[in-house]
Design an enzyme around this catalytic site. Structure first.
Site, PDB file in Angstrom:
ATOM      1  N   PRO A   1       0.804  -1.229   0.000  1.00 41.35           N
ATOM      2  CA  PRO A   1       0.000   0.000   0.000  1.00 41.35           C
ATOM      3  C   PRO A   1       0.835   1.277   0.000  1.00 41.35           C
ATOM      4  CG  PRO A   1      -0.965  -1.601   1.487  1.00 41.35           C
ATOM      5  CD  PRO A   1       0.353  -2.176   1.048  1.00 41.35           C
ATOM      6  N   TYR A   2       1.986   1.257   0.653  1.00 37.28           N
ATOM      7  CA  TYR A   2       2.833   2.458   0.655  1.00 37.28           C
ATOM      8  C   TYR A   2       3.238   2.821  -0.772  1.00 37.28           C
ATOM      9  CZ  TYR A   2       6.885   5.460   1.281  1.00 37.28           C
ATOM     10  OH  TYR A   2       7.782   6.495   1.182  1.00 37.28           O
TER      11      TYR A   2
END
Length: 386
Positions: free
Chosen positions: A188-189
């Protein structure tokens, strides 16, 4: 609801009468009540008048006007301390920090200040945390970048330096990574950062803004003069960088270092990363500001061009700290990739930037010195026992 009625002991002829649910109060009592209201209103008006007379009541922001030769820079995401301390010519660049989570607050900040440049650092990289709390990262990175761009466009700010990451590349088939390597983030980052990049690039198609996107590799190190160091919030230590974990183990804060993943297809089975010293990172921002061109986008990898394994890193940390750190080997962590290191050719040719602090053990030694002198992080200094 306030209730002004109360029991009375007066004769019936002097009591308030109720007709159809409406109270008709004794005229004398009504007069006293109105008088109190008028007195309160007068005192309030007097207080406001006195405040307005104060030189600080309507004093403009120091960034509301420009001094000759001074550039006003808005820094978002908490990196203002790093830039204030490490940027050359501090008198030429004045920094202000803002937490941009609310569009109304953001627009107020921009309307009250005359900014020339925005450096948007968004969120610190904790890949492990991003897999556990993805919405936090999409909000802090993707959503807030949109808010910043909207405010910049509305208020005519013409230069944007965006802090991105090598995590947008995911796990490429070919090394080293260039700026045209396909972007397929796997956590997700990295996904949130790529979404933010896409927003920036789409916006720029109809904008004359000067934009620089810097894709950091793994940042380590401390200021050589001892002004800054790594001090993550306690709740983020478990998701922190390997350098912070090594130092915590060396300081005895944790019993040992947990290495997640020893069966990757690398030379020693541990992950390989490109570690960039924070001093070099600041220099990359200096070069980016110098070369930012209106109506142009520059995208650059910021790395050394050399990959180091986790095992190499731990051995360098042991030598830098003089502590035989205990290592525990654990299974792979979700969202990690085996090998990532940069090809810094483009940034060298176009921005005249090359990493200078490439001795891993020396960078860790300097960072360890700060750790020993700041056992309490940025709180009251507590020197470690030698």
């Amino acid at each position: 609801m306030l209730n002004f009625s109360r029991a009375r002991t007066q004769p019936r002829s002097t009591r308030a009468m109720s007709l159809g649910g409406i109270d008709y109060v004794d005229p004398k009592k009504k007069s006293n009540f109105v008088g109190k209201i008028l007195l309160a209103a007068a005192l309030t008006a007097l207080c406001i008048l006195m405040l307005k007379q104060s030189p600080r009541f309507n004093s403009p922001s120091p960034f509301s006007h420009h001094e000759i030769g001074v550039t006003h820079v808005l820094v978002t995401g908490g990196a203002v301390k790093v830039l204030q301390e490490l940027f050359p010519e501090p008198g030429r660049l004045q920094f202000i920090y803002a937490d941009l989570g609310d569009a109304k607050v953001v627009n107020k900040i921009f309307s009250e200040n005359a900014f020339d440049i925005v450096m948007h650092f968004a969120a610190v990289a904790y890949v492990g945390e991003s897999t556990l709390d993805p919405l936090k990262y999409y909000r802090n990175i993707t959503s807030n970048t949109l808010v910043v761009l909207e405010a910049m466009a509305a208020h005519g700010v013409k230069t944007f330096i965006y802090s991105s990451t090598c995590a947008t590349y995911g796990e490429p088939e070919k090394m080293p990574i260039t700026e045209v390597t396909p972007q397929f983030p796997i956590n997700p980052y990295g996904k949130a950062k790529k979404m933010a990049e896409d927003i920036i690039l789409d916006f720029h198609k109809n904008s004359d803004m000067a934009i620089m996107i810097l894709r950091y590799f793994n940042v380590i190190g401390s200021d050589p003069e001892g002004r800054l160091g790594e001090a993550p919030r306690p709740e983020l230590r478990v998701h922190g960088r390997i350098s912070g974990a090594c130092f915590d183990a060396a300081r005895g804060i944790i019993p040992g270092l947990k290495v997640t993943g020893t069966d990757y297809k690398t030379a020693d089975g541990t992950c390989v990363r490109d570690y960039i010293d924070v001093t070099d990172l600041v220099d990359a921002h200096v070069k980016a500001l110098e070369k930012a061109i209106p109506s142009k986008v520059g995208i650059y990898n910021v790395g050394t061009g050399r990959g180091r394994s986790v095992k190499e890193f731990v051995e360098a940390c042991k030598k830098a700290t003089g502590v035989n750190i205990k290592v525990e080997q654990l299974p792979r962590r979700p969202g990690d990739y085996a090998e990532v290191f940069s090809d810094p050719t483009k940034i060298k040719l176009e921005l005249n930037w090359t990493a200078q602090h490439t001795d891993l053990q020396e960078s860790l030694r300097i960072a360890w010195r700060w750790q020993k002198e700041h056992h309490n992080g940025y709180g009251t200094p507590l020197a470690m026992p030698s």
